[in-house]
Write an enzyme that holds these catalytic residues in place. Structure first.
Site, PDB file in Angstrom:
ATOM      1  N   ASP A 105     -33.788  -0.269  -6.796  1.00 56.95           N
ATOM      2  CA  ASP A 105     -32.043  -0.384  -5.952  1.00 56.95           C
ATOM      3  C   ASP A 105     -31.743  -0.598  -4.794  1.00 56.95           C
ATOM      4  O   ASP A 105     -31.263  -1.242  -4.313  1.00 56.95           O
ATOM      5  CB  ASP A 105     -30.705   0.318  -6.980  1.00 56.95           C
ATOM      6  CG  ASP A 105     -31.462   2.059  -7.027  1.00 56.95           C
ATOM      7  OD1 ASP A 105     -33.008   2.740  -6.724  1.00 56.95           O
ATOM      8  OD2 ASP A 105     -30.032   2.698  -6.822  1.00 56.95           O
TER       9      ASP A 105
ATOM     10  N   GLU B  69     -32.956   7.829  -4.521  1.00 55.54           N
ATOM     11  CA  GLU B  69     -32.852   6.698  -5.568  1.00 55.54           C
ATOM     12  C   GLU B  69     -34.099   6.278  -5.723  1.00 55.54           C
ATOM     13  O   GLU B  69     -34.973   6.521  -7.043  1.00 55.54           O
ATOM     14  CB  GLU B  69     -31.281   6.456  -5.798  1.00 55.54           C
ATOM     15  CG  GLU B  69     -31.353   5.867  -6.865  1.00 55.54           C
ATOM     16  CD  GLU B  69     -29.840   5.447  -7.697  1.00 55.54           C
ATOM     17  OE1 GLU B  69     -29.234   6.199  -7.080  1.00 55.54           O
ATOM     18  OE2 GLU B  69     -29.240   5.316  -8.798  1.00 55.54           O
TER      19      GLU B  69
ATOM     20  N   ASP C  83     -29.895  -4.121 -11.560  1.00 58.34           N
ATOM     21  CA  ASP C  83     -29.823  -4.712 -10.536  1.00 58.34           C
ATOM     22  C   ASP C  83     -30.807  -5.170 -10.786  1.00 58.34           C
ATOM     23  O   ASP C  83     -31.276  -6.939 -10.348  1.00 58.34           O
ATOM     24  CB  ASP C  83     -30.372  -3.938  -9.281  1.00 58.34           C
ATOM     25  CG  ASP C  83     -29.563  -2.726  -9.339  1.00 58.34           C
ATOM     26  OD1 ASP C  83     -28.950  -2.385 -10.800  1.00 58.34           O
ATOM     27  OD2 ASP C  83     -29.474  -1.871  -8.693  1.00 58.34           O
TER      28      ASP C  83
ATOM     29  N   TRP D 142     -27.723  -4.021 -18.332  1.00 60.60           N
ATOM     30  CA  TRP D 142     -28.809  -3.075 -17.663  1.00 60.60           C
ATOM     31  C   TRP D 142     -29.806  -3.513 -18.400  1.00 60.60           C
ATOM     32  O   TRP D 142     -31.119  -4.747 -18.409  1.00 60.60           O
ATOM     33  CB  TRP D 142     -29.028  -1.629 -17.606  1.00 60.60           C
ATOM     34  CG  TRP D 142     -27.956  -1.725 -16.426  1.00 60.60           C
ATOM     35  CD1 TRP D 142     -28.526  -1.038 -15.281  1.00 60.60           C
ATOM     36  CD2 TRP D 142     -26.599  -2.105 -15.742  1.00 60.60           C
ATOM     37  NE1 TRP D 142     -27.441  -0.864 -13.939  1.00 60.60           N
ATOM     38  CE2 TRP D 142     -26.771  -1.503 -14.044  1.00 60.60           C
ATOM     39  CE3 TRP D 142     -26.095  -2.860 -16.323  1.00 60.60           C
ATOM     40  CZ2 TRP D 142     -25.715  -1.818 -13.540  1.00 60.60           C
ATOM     41  CZ3 TRP D 142     -24.696  -3.317 -15.001  1.00 60.60           C
ATOM     42  CH2 TRP D 142     -24.712  -3.048 -13.677  1.00 60.60           C
TER      43      TRP D 142
ATOM     44  N   GLU E 111     -24.752  -2.453  -1.217  1.00 57.44           N
ATOM     45  CA  GLU E 111     -24.792  -2.043  -1.945  1.00 57.44           C
ATOM     46  C   GLU E 111     -22.951  -2.035  -2.680  1.00 57.44           C
ATOM     47  O   GLU E 111     -22.756  -2.330  -3.434  1.00 57.44           O
ATOM     48  CB  GLU E 111     -24.668  -0.354  -2.454  1.00 57.44           C
ATOM     49  CG  GLU E 111     -24.304  -0.424  -3.927  1.00 57.44           C
ATOM     50  CD  GLU E 111     -24.627   1.805  -4.012  1.00 57.44           C
ATOM     51  OE1 GLU E 111     -25.021   2.620  -2.838  1.00 57.44           O
ATOM     52  OE2 GLU E 111     -25.280   1.623  -4.974  1.00 57.44           O
TER      53      GLU E 111
HETATM   54  C1  BGC Z   1     -28.046   2.473  -8.536  1.00 62.50           C
HETATM   55  C2  BGC Z   1     -27.760   0.943  -9.112  1.00 62.50           C
HETATM   56  C3  BGC Z   1     -27.794   0.960 -10.463  1.00 62.50           C
HETATM   57  C4  BGC Z   1     -26.594   2.043 -11.169  1.00 62.50           C
HETATM   58  C5  BGC Z   1     -25.876   2.174 -12.705  1.00 62.50           C
HETATM   59  C6  BGC Z   1     -27.239   3.326  -9.094  1.00 62.50           C
HETATM   60  O1  BGC Z   1     -27.157   4.903  -8.517  1.00 62.50           O
HETATM   61  O2  BGC Z   1     -28.052   2.114  -7.754  1.00 62.50           O
HETATM   62  O3  BGC Z   1     -27.709  -0.005  -8.673  1.00 62.50           O
HETATM   63  O4  BGC Z   1     -27.324  -0.421 -11.733  1.00 62.50           O
HETATM   64  O5  BGC Z   1     -26.404   3.324 -10.171  1.00 62.50           O
HETATM   65  O6  BGC Z   1     -25.226   2.153 -12.348  1.00 62.50           O
END
Ligand code: BGC
Length: 737
Positions: A338, A344, A351, A406, A621
């Site tokens: 992400d 993270e 994504d 997802w 983002e």
């Molecule tokens: C991430 C995202 C991800 C999402 C899920 C986030 O913390 O950075 O891009 O898809 O959580 O909801």
């Protein structure tokens, strides 16, 4: 030979120090020497480790990749490196491996260290005709100058320790039971572009430098100074109004590297086992003056050939495209992450599916995604659910099911790859896992053909993540069961197509029936007879139209509602991760090309060009990651290098430039430019599996001209507004209208 055979006689070894969940430990150097009485030209080195390693022979790195052997789901799989070495001359040789924490031992996401194992381990066998050298209890181990290392926290290197003859001990035999070992045949992470840093701010002994590009990578520095003085490098994507680094969005990631000088003349250093997401770096010296001779940012990402490009007459759109490219560069490192900066950096499935079509155009991602789809299957539970990220490291206490848009990555991404490259193995290799996944949905998540039905699913997924219509939450306002059912229908439709391609007619019929049932259920539950979706957000309309879930009678009303929603106080985009990839295509397909261009070219917030006009070099983002009136968004989730909204790249290529596969792998190429907005010209080029394809159109005083290239073995269709499509053979051509 099987992988265990390749490693026969080798034993896992480890050091007798480990650190703790909250404190790192020196990276161990495992070493041995061996003597050859004649030149050897057939030596093969096979090795793996728990952690990530740099292996050297007589002081020279054996590989040029970094973070080897990479990141997999360690419950299921560990990859093994195998390399044929150049001739080894008679005499004594030294084989060494320095092993860093990596994903197995270091911090992953926001979790403490040691989730996968408490310490690193190493296994190797060097063999040649008539001899071998394997890891065993004759190997030695010593602490390296890398005092601490962590992918997320950073690296501490004390160069004084390189020349100190630190305590050398005998390596400890480990009772580690590895998961399945597989030969590493995937593309590896390498050092890619470099960027010289320029100074932009000085505050006391802290100097701030700018690379001019937000990257995932690290700094290579050249310094001179007193023995024992240290330079501290901190990394950030943005700076505050006073020029200092904006560090809040890193959350728990320290992203700090420290180098302590040996004092021996000019010293060059680049960390080994860390990377950061950053554009700005501050350098602070402590313990003595340090001369900074050079600072170079080194981008790191998985090797993937660049194959596609786009250009047009609008400089800001060209910069947007550049930012999309760097969104991929910064996040295609072992897994489609992400983001590369905060604590993270996970292979989020949502994504990845959103961006996959664009990614497959920009770079040859066949190897990258083959590897990651393996991770995804490894992380799928036996009873079918597909997680929200892979490798599934169990962070954030999330559900086994990644949820709508997802988990569906398992079905969508192989399909996109098949479209881009024409290779059926993407479908064949993943089909069984897809069936298991859909069976799971049918069993556990679906009621009356409605997925994420509130009576069956108390969670329902991430909604239209980060849509601006979410009243104070990140999920947006589009009903989760609407999103769930739309993707469920899409899954069934694609499964039917895949079953046909894989010659499974019974399955195909099953999926076709399912698709038709789900489509009917969708129309009844979510659309009025006039086509108005309940909770009519932009994304509800977009999904209904894009996945063709409306009846003919409902379509005009649904389109009207979408346009009304966009035009209201706008035109403004209000979609999140789920609706954004399709919105411009839906507008084009339903007679609103002008509105699509208005959204694409809009510069005010919220829009794709808003970050560009504020100096972005990657995709943010959030639409409002930074806002002139409000400053930075909440630091809890505010990455400036998240590729999801870069999914618009697909429309820029397909409809602005006019290049798309009409048949999988571009065997037939659809040149279908839809000129509009303020654009005077645009073009795209791509190395397809058949060779180079390109289109370039420009408006002329009298009309329109276009240059086209169709590779050998492929054909093209030129499809211009208000004209009959024209078939094109391979070769280049020029048309004037
Ligand atoms: C991430 C995202 C991800 C999402 C899920 C986030 O913390 O950075 O891009 O898809 O959580 O909801």
């Amino acid at each position: 030979m099987t992988v265990p055979d390749l490693l026969q006689n080798a034993r896992w070894i480890e050091a007798d120090w480990a650190g703790s969940p909250h404190a790192g430990a020196p990276a161990p150097v495992f070493s041995t020497t061996f003597t050859l009485d004649h030149d050897v030209s057939d030596a093969v080195l096979t090795w793996t480790c728990l952690g990530i390693a740099e292996v050297t022979l007589d002081g020279h790195p054996v590989h040029d990749g970094v973070f080897l052997p990479g990141w997999t789901d360690l419950r299921k799989r560990l990859r093994v490196m195998r390399i044929e070495l150049d001739t080894l001359s008679a005499g004594t040789h030294t084989l060494e491996a320095i092993v860093g924490d990596g994903w197995a031992v270091g911090h992953v996401a926001n979790q403490p260290r040691q989730q996968g194992a408490d310490r690193v381990r190493f296994l190797a066998r060097l063999c040649w005709a008539g001899g071998e050298c394997v890891t065993d209890d004759t190997w030695r181990v010593r602490p390296s100058p890398i005092v601490q290392n962590d992918l997320i926290m950073g690296e501490i290197h004390d160069a004084r320790l390189a020349d100190a003859s630190g305590p050398v001990r005998t390596a400890v035999l480990s009772n580690f039971q590895p998961p399945d070992l597989h030969l590493h045949t995937d593309p590896v992470v390498r050092r890619q572009e470099t960027f010289e840093a320029t100074e932009c701010e000085q505050a006391g002994n802290q100097r701030v430098f700018d690379l001019g590009q937000n990257i995932a990578g690290r700094m290579r520095i050249k310094v001179r100074g007193l023995r024992g003085a240290s330079v501290i490098l901190r990394h950030a994507e943005m700076v505050n109004p006073d020029g200092s680094l904006y560090l809040e969005n890193l959350r728990g990631a320290k992203a700090t590297d420290v180098y302590t000088l040996s004092g021996n003349g000019d010293e060059e250093w680049e960390p080994s086992f860390t990377f950061h997401g950053f554009r700005y770096v501050s350098a602070e010296s402590i313990g003595g003056d340090i001369e900074l001779l050079s600072l170079t940012g080194v981008a790191l990402y998985t090797d993937m050939a660049r194959i596609g490009d786009f250009t047009c007459s609008h400089p800001l759109l060209n910069q947007l495209f550049h930012n999309i490219v760097w969104g991929q560069n910064g996040n295609f490192l072992e897994a489609p992450t992400d983001c590369p900066q905060r604590d993270e950096r996970l292979g989020w499935t949502g994504d990845a599916q959103v961006f996959a079509p664009t990614a497959a155009f920009l770079r040859d991602v066949r190897g990258f995604f083959t590897k990651w789809l393996t991770d995804l299957r490894d992380s799928q539970r036996e009873n079918g659910p597909v997680p929200c990220f892979a490798p599934d490291i169990g962070a954030f206490g999330l559900k086994a099911d990644g949820g709508p848009a997802w988990a569906d990555a398992l079905i969508l991404i192989p399909w996109y790859l098949y479209q881009a490259y024409g290779d059926l193995s993407f479908l064949a290799d993943n089909y069984e896992a897809m069936v298991r996944y859909l069976d799971y949905l049918n069993r556990e998540k679906v009621l009356d053909h409605i997925r994420a039905h509130p009576e069956k699913d108390d969670w329902g997924g991430f909604g239209d993540w980060l849509a601006l219509d979410g009243s104070g939450n990140s999920f947006g306002n589009t009903p989760k069961d609407l999103i769930g059912t739309a993707f469920y229908a899409r899954d069934a439709e694609l499964m039917a197509a895949m079953a046909d391609l894989l010659d499974k007619p019974k399955d195909a019929e099953r999926w076709r029936n399912l698709h038709s049932d789900v489509r009917n259920a969708f129309q009844h539950r979510f659309l009025s007879p006039e086509g108005l979706p309940i909770g009519a957000t932009q994304t509800s309309c977009v999904l209904a139209l894009n996945f063709n879930l409306v009846s003919d009678a409902q379509r005009p009303g649904c389109v009207r509602e979408l346009v009304r929603r966009i035009r209201k106080d706008g035109p403004k985009i209000g979609t999140g991760f789920v609706g954004t990839p399709y919105i411009l295509q839906v507008l084009e397909d339903n007679g609103h090309l002008d509105l699509a261009y208005e959204l694409l070219e809009r510069e005010d917030f919220p829009s794709w060009l808003f970050p560009v006009t504020h100096g972005a070099t990657t995709i943010w983002e959030r639409w409002d990651g930074w806002h002139p009136g409000r400053g930075f968004q909440s630091p809890g989730m505010n990455s400036f290098n998240h590729y999801a909204y870069g999914a618009v790249g697909e429309w820029m290529i397909r409809s602005v430039a006019g290049l798309a596969p009409a048949e999988p792998g571009y065997r037939v190429i659809h040149f279908k430019p839809r000129p509009g907005g303020t654009l005077a010209e645009a073009g795209a080029e791509l190395t397809t599996p058949y060779g180079r394809a390109s289109i370039h159109w420009r408006k002329t005083d009298s009309g329109f001209e276009v240059d086209l290239q169709v590779p050998e073995g492929a054909t093209g269709v030129l499809d211009l507004p208000d004209r009959d499509p024209e078939q094109l053979p391979s070769g280049s051509c020029h048309r004037l209208f």
